[in-house]
Design an enzyme around this catalytic site. Structure first.
Site, mmCIF file in Angstrom:
data_model
loop_
_atom_site.group_PDB
_atom_site.id
_atom_site.type_symbol
_atom_site.label_atom_id
_atom_site.label_comp_id
_atom_site.label_asym_id
_atom_site.label_seq_id
_atom_site.Cartn_x
_atom_site.Cartn_y
_atom_site.Cartn_z
ATOM 1 N N LYS A 106 26.717 -5.757 -19.399
ATOM 2 C CA LYS A 106 27.558 -4.563 -19.278
ATOM 3 C C LYS A 106 28.794 -4.690 -20.165
ATOM 4 O O LYS A 106 29.211 -3.728 -20.819
ATOM 5 C CB LYS A 106 27.974 -4.363 -17.807
ATOM 6 C CG LYS A 106 26.818 -3.873 -16.932
ATOM 7 C CD LYS A 106 27.107 -4.017 -15.454
ATOM 8 C CE LYS A 106 25.855 -3.709 -14.628
ATOM 9 N NZ LYS A 106 25.946 -4.124 -13.229
ATOM 10 N N GLN A 115 30.563 -6.620 -9.111
ATOM 11 C CA GLN A 115 29.139 -6.958 -9.149
ATOM 12 C C GLN A 115 28.642 -7.348 -7.756
ATOM 13 O O GLN A 115 29.233 -8.165 -7.076
ATOM 14 C CB GLN A 115 28.901 -8.101 -10.157
ATOM 15 C CG GLN A 115 27.450 -8.482 -10.347
ATOM 16 C CD GLN A 115 26.609 -7.372 -10.966
ATOM 17 O OE1 GLN A 115 27.065 -6.623 -11.828
ATOM 18 N NE2 GLN A 115 25.362 -7.253 -10.528
ATOM 19 N N ASP A 173 31.303 3.099 -10.678
ATOM 20 C CA ASP A 173 29.984 2.639 -10.229
ATOM 21 C C ASP A 173 29.562 3.393 -8.955
ATOM 22 O O ASP A 173 28.462 3.171 -8.433
ATOM 23 C CB ASP A 173 30.045 1.130 -9.972
ATOM 24 C CG ASP A 173 28.688 0.455 -10.054
ATOM 25 O OD1 ASP A 173 27.791 1.010 -10.695
ATOM 26 O OD2 ASP A 173 28.534 -0.632 -9.464
#
Ligand code: NAP
Length: 294
Positions: free
Chosen positions: A58, A102, A125
């Site tokens: 990413k 994450q 996200d």
């Protein structure tokens, strides 16, 4: 006689490339106007190899798109309070426009508390309760990236969802549950299946649109696909294998996502697009005025 129909592929890789190109053009315009680039902060707890790889991928994609990346790596021993503090600091930092924590963060950590420390305008996200609620109510906000990518892919291939039977296999907070909400918002009649569903195959057989989000290789058998169905395989298992038995499913489906090259590339494209969008908003810039839309 053997069936020979071959479904048309929904090529996420090429759509994702176009979304990333558009994001790069917008990121350049944001940087010109604001004097600073959009910035995505990644937070990783521990050193799980798969998570390290995902985060690195990413970050690399960010840099290639003109998005600065800032990484916060924390030891596996990090407590909930320490992680919440680290995320809160990023939420308050005016030079950070998007935050990606994450998953998974380790069993000893209250993951929900850590996610909720992400400021809503930086939740690129789409993991906070507020983002989920906004999506469910049809209000503006950032969507969870994989579900958002799946919807863009369905739109790209002009899949008509209104009145269709949609079956989502999987109900995780980041994937199955939100994609079902997005399909519902588009007037599909949605059924969720999960590990306690009985006679799953008979439900799958009714699906005009099937989304597989289970995490089990070739779990959905081709023989259970309704002829002409649209099949979205979000699964990604070792050996580049999806949750759908692709070879048999493609003989019955009308449209199907390949694995790899289907849903996977869409996730990161949506993350980049939402990061640029977040930065533009935080700089007070009008997105539409920055670059012509694709
Ligand atoms: P997850 O959190 O493990 O959720 C899996 C879901 O599948 C759960 O809802 C579970 O039901 C259900 N399930 C498990 N076994 C089942 C069974 N035997 N029958 C019916 N349902 C069953 O996984 P996830 O994070 O949603 O990910 C799912 C898949 O998508 C994985 O392959 C993952 O790698 C992939 N993925 C891909 C992307 C991408 O960018 N392409 C992004 C995220 C995930 P319960 O709720 O009852 O436990």
């Amino acid at each position: 006689m053997a069936q020979t129909q071959t479904a048309r592929l929904m090529e996420g890789a090429s759509l994702a490339r176009r979304i990333v190109e558009q994001s790069a053009a917008t990121a350049a315009a944001v940087t010109r106007q604001a004097g600073k680039p959009p910035c995505l902060a990644t937070v990783l707890v521990g050193d799980d190899p798969a998570s390290v790889t995902y985060v690195q991928m990413k970050r690399t994609r960010c840099e290639k798109t003109g998005i600065r990346s800032r990484h916060v790596g924390l030891p596996a021993t990090t407590t909930t309070a320490e992680l919440v503090d680290a995320v809160t600091a990023l939420s308050r930092d005016p030079d950070v426009h998007g935050i990606l924590l994450q998953h998974p963060v380790g069993r000893h950590i209250d993951e929900r508390a850590a996610f909720e420390a992400i400021a809503p305008d930086k939740d690129v996200d789409g993991v906070t309760m507020r983002s989920f609620a906004a999506m469910s109510f049809g209000l503006p906000g950032f969507v969870s990236c994989t579900p958002g990518g799946i919807m863009r892919l369905l739109d790209e291939y002009d899949v008509d969802l209104a009145g269709k039977r949609a079956v989502v296999v999987g109900r995780s907070p980041i994937l199955g549950k939100p994609v079902g909400m997005l399909l519902l918002a588009r007037d599909a009649t949605v059924t969720y299946c999960h590990s306690r569903t009985t006679d799953l195959a008979s439900i799958v057989r009714e699906a005009d649109v099937l989304v597989a989000a289970v995490g089990r290789p070739r779990f959905i058998r081709g023989e259970d696909i309704k002829p002409g169905a649209v099949v979205v395989d979000a699964g990604y298992n070792p050996g580049n294998v999806g949750d759908v038995d692709f070879e048999t499913a493609k003989t019955r489906a009308s449209l199907i996502t390949p694995v790899p090259g289907g849903v996977g590339p869409m996730t990161i494209a949506v993350l980049l697009a939402q990061t640029v969008d977040a930065a533009a908003r935080q700089f007070g810039l009008e997105l539409d005025a920055l670059v012509p839309s694709a």
